[in-house]
Write an enzyme that holds these catalytic residues in place. Structure first.
Site, PDB file in Angstrom:
ATOM      1  N   GLN A 109       0.914  -1.356  -0.022  1.00  0.00           N
ATOM      2  CA  GLN A 109       0.029  -0.236   0.014  1.00  0.00           C
ATOM      3  C   GLN A 109       0.839   1.307  -0.011  1.00  0.00           C
ATOM      4  O   GLN A 109       0.596   2.335  -0.818  1.00  0.00           O
ATOM      5  CB  GLN A 109      -0.797   0.018   1.273  1.00  0.00           C
ATOM      6  CG  GLN A 109      -1.869  -0.918   1.298  1.00  0.00           C
ATOM      7  CD  GLN A 109      -2.884  -0.664   2.550  1.00  0.00           C
ATOM      8  OE1 GLN A 109      -2.429  -0.370   3.552  1.00  0.00           O
ATOM      9  NE2 GLN A 109      -4.202  -1.008   2.328  1.00  0.00           N
ATOM     10  N   HIS A 113       2.530   5.709  -2.770  1.00  0.00           N
ATOM     11  CA  HIS A 113       2.920   7.021  -2.704  1.00  0.00           C
ATOM     12  C   HIS A 113       4.235   7.133  -3.663  1.00  0.00           C
ATOM     13  O   HIS A 113       5.322   6.782  -2.957  1.00  0.00           O
ATOM     14  CB  HIS A 113       3.128   7.325  -1.222  1.00  0.00           C
ATOM     15  CG  HIS A 113       1.689   7.297  -0.620  1.00  0.00           C
ATOM     16  ND1 HIS A 113       1.110   8.405  -0.407  1.00  0.00           N
ATOM     17  CD2 HIS A 113       1.115   6.243  -0.274  1.00  0.00           C
ATOM     18  CE1 HIS A 113      -0.195   8.083   0.312  1.00  0.00           C
ATOM     19  NE2 HIS A 113      -0.232   6.707   0.407  1.00  0.00           N
ATOM     20  N   ARG A 223      -3.324   8.339   5.237  1.00  0.00           N
ATOM     21  CA  ARG A 223      -2.850   7.003   5.932  1.00  0.00           C
ATOM     22  C   ARG A 223      -3.140   6.658   7.426  1.00  0.00           C
ATOM     23  O   ARG A 223      -3.401   5.977   8.027  1.00  0.00           O
ATOM     24  CB  ARG A 223      -1.468   6.523   5.655  1.00  0.00           C
ATOM     25  CG  ARG A 223      -1.196   6.304   4.348  1.00  0.00           C
ATOM     26  CD  ARG A 223      -2.351   5.305   3.433  1.00  0.00           C
ATOM     27  NE  ARG A 223      -1.897   5.132   2.062  1.00  0.00           N
ATOM     28  CZ  ARG A 223      -2.419   4.179   1.540  1.00  0.00           C
ATOM     29  NH1 ARG A 223      -3.449   3.518   1.928  1.00  0.00           N
ATOM     30  NH2 ARG A 223      -2.158   3.916   0.204  1.00  0.00           N
TER      31      ARG A 223
END
Lengths: 301, 301, 301, 301
Positions: A109, A113, A223
């Protein structure tokens, strides 16, 4: 145990040898340097280096020769103005480098970014340790019935036990077989780059992750949010604490104008204005769809 | 004069107040901090902050808890290996922040390097200073006849004088009229964001420019190159000197494997192998076009 | 006149030769292809190519083999959900390539958006045309007294005339001298890469600019905003119209959830909740600074 | 089997419905659109959309109104010049969107290329299929003794059989338990975002991956290289074939100036010049380290 005695000795040695510098120093961040903050059952977050402080944001915004105003209050006002009006480039002028140990499914995950620098421990080159994330009982949640990508109630009793047993047994067996395939004892031994494919996504990996403050805050907004998966949020929460100590004014502005801010759609803003004028607004006359109206009511009643 | 006495006092004050840090320190870079290196007639390059050193590159490559080996020789060998094999991510783990004063036409080339953070002095918000780049006589070059984007011989005599006069007079007149339009003396005064459009591309601007080492080296390879325009090369050359002092091992590897490296096309490599075998290779039997062959002969004779 | 008859003939020829493709086609965008939309006095915006449509956003979000649902309504609902919840990656799956002609001072703002691909007409290599932006009288604004980077009232009478004369005369003189320095008539002629430094920031340049839909919308949110400088907004407004024709559902969601959305800080949201509960909120008891309170009252009264 | 009959029917339907467009069309690429090229045992590569062709590269480099020269030969010469001199921005003007199905451990390498757009199938939201990569016997390689991140000889006999059995059994058992934990039959069922952590890295995932031509070629240079892991190279090789059909001139230049080019360090170039002059060069007098000399000799004998 996230770090070995040898690793702790290396950390202690780094913390015991201060040096002189002419650079901007954040006292709040110096306290965090190298320290291993534990996360989940075997993970950690460590600050390995940083650049800049609150004053550096203002200095860049002013393109100045010195450190800008000596007044902390003026600096804070400027930082809040910059944050409120989405002037993001001065926040890019601070940088931080973390050492992170995390389960592979969290790493997958995280890596989405893209505006960051990464060096990951290579399982092509090296052998991974036998460390797996097994959720604590209070985080063993059922599938949400409302939200396809969310969690419901915590699993109980036999079902919880069965899940924990399966996770543990599969992790151990996969790792045993990983070792068996790699072994060069009486056989050639499978290539590491192939053997690793047998390892499940709860095995721990680690990496150095370096990012500027603007992109760090963007990461934290997504997040450390209640919609993020608990396991990545555990990392983001600790990184919020660290960032608050590093750049208190910037983090305060971020908290007010991003984390705890509320975004209203054109329809939402119109509905609130009508309410303030004493009108009763319903989904039907709001111009919002059913789902958006539900989200609106959760905030505004 | 690139910096005022006030600015110099600010710089001196910053250099006079060392502080303690636990971070990696590059002694070579500490010597550069804040110092204004002059470039061209009014420009400058100053290091405002930095993160990391040669050892930090190795530490990230190894994803280690401490500083890696204590052996400088081992670190240098690793750095050379990483550079030779295009492992770029460890070099991204160092970062540097410059304060740069430069003519607008140089800034326009520079900004094309996108992987960097920038805060530029705003001519919407503030009034620019009366400072223009006027080439030194030895850099006043004629248009190249061979190369559409290159320079030929240095202009001489009357032509040179005429050019310098035109550049100076147009700069001064544009700036006089910029001030006249802005003036609020007996008139409203034109908006700054409009008045600036009258200023020519040799006016100086300034910015904070922050970049990681990998992308800095990429910038230097292109801009400290003999094909780059002289004016941007003047900046790149000084930044090369600074980088050599900051991360000597990384800069050494960069020098050998990038700056002074030679790239051979498939055809060029084949031609060299035939030559080494004693064969005479001509453009006709080389598989290269006329222009590529000329470029090949410039290097290999 | 932004385009010459030759250029128009090229455009007409491109529009006259449709070809077959198996790709997704946006009829709304096909109408724009190659057409030169005039902007300011000599500028233009042209769509040169595009990839994807509204359905492509959904297809990527679903990682599907076909085109997803056949229902336009379902697709629109999904697109609105994605936009509302900041799922930006599906919007990155559409791409557009523009040809833009614009004054250099606008280009300098524009290029700060780094997540795009650019090829600019090179004044090192070629000679620029004699085309300068001179504001229309109704856009000749005074400096704002409240806002350092804003405009006040439109200049009138003699002051307006003086400004227009200065801009025109300086532009023409700079260009005359640019030509004089370049001339190889009886002299060597200055290098193009040097002569260009004499040209002011209102000269027109042009470039190809390619960007994905997510980053285009981000650009439009900042540049079609009332705080953007009028001259760049003129481009952004036309690009909004084009984008609406290209991906109507995505643009509708963008309009509701970004362009016309209102962001409330933590303090702003609390103040509204207290107002809705009948309380009188003042700056003093709102927790907002004076400037933020003024901005809050501008929206909410 | 990589695609189901339903999926194939969707693909066939998309290929059966050509539409008209005014955009640039690459006939070579139209043939690939939507077609599923199989890779490894269950993977695939499909082109879902593309933008531009060889002529579009030249058009952008020239910032032209039309399609540039009508001469394919001139275009090819320009493309080769741009590639040889590292003018990368014109190659960014083409874009391609792939649908890729690949094992997770390959996806983890792939995602390190950050300059691309990605939408991955979400195992938080959906349930993954029971599809695992099991190497073909001829790709079941031992660990290299020379190279920590490389492969040695192919495993034989019992050892090979044992590895294949372990990989298959662990994959099946992990998936059985994944299903058992998810099951809502007589129990609540574990959240998908948690259950997925039990799945090993050879399970297949899929994503849409969109990238510009410059960054695609960079990816192919690193991943179609002999040092890349076989499994990702299998994808890169097919993407090379597709790219050759899409933009033959650009791919040809890439092949000559990148893929099959040879880079010589400063020391390597000096050594070759001495050899051409008839001198005998040894490691000792070459200025190269032992490892670099070995690499040099592998190419030049």
């Amino acid at each position: 145990m996230p770090i070995t005695p040898d690793q702790q000795a290396e950390i202690d040695s780094l913390r015991a040898t201060p040096r002189q510098t002419l650079r901007a120093v954040s006292e709040g961040m110096e306290n965090h340097l190298y320290v291993a903050h534990p996360v989940l059952d075997h993970g950690l977050v460590r600050v390995v280096d940083y650049m800049g402080d609150d004053a550096a944001i203002c200095q860049a915004a002013r393109v100045s020769y010195g450190t800008g105003t000596k007044s902390v209050q003026n600096d804070e006002g400027l930082i809040r103005y910059l944050m409120r009006h989405w002037h993001s480039t001065p926040f890019e002028m601070c940088e931080v480098k973390f050492h992170i140990k995390l389960p592979v499914f969290v790493a997958r995950q995280w890596i989405r970014h893209r505006t960051a620098n990464v060096n990951e421990y290579s399982a092509r080159y090296s052998i991974l340790d036998r460390e797996f994330y097994i959720p604590a009982p209070e985080h063993l949640a059922a599938q949400s019935q409302q939200n396809n990508q969310g969690r419901g109630a915590v699993l109980q009793g036999e079902e919880a036990q069965r899940v924990l047993d399966l996770l543990r047994e599969d992790a151990m067996r996969s790792y045993d077989n990983y070792e068996a395939m790699l072994s060069q004892d009486g056989q050639q031994g499978l290539a590491r780059e192939l053997a690793r494919m047998n390892l499940p996504a709860n095995i721990y990996t680690q990496w150095y992750w370096k990012v500027d403050l603007h992109n760090l805050l963007h990461f934290l907004r997504l997040r450390a949010d209640s919609h993020a998966q608990f396991e990545i949020r555990a990392y983001a929460d600790i990184m919020c604490d660290i960032t608050r100590d590093w750049v208190p004014a910037a983090f305060g502005a971020f908290s007010d104008y991003r984390m705890n801010a509320v975004s209203l759609s054109a329809q939402g803003a119109a509905a609130l204005k009508r309410r303030l004028a004493g009108e009763v607004v319903t989904q039907e006359n709001s111009g919002m769809g059913a789902r958006e109206w539900r989200e609106f009511e959760q905030v505004w009643g």
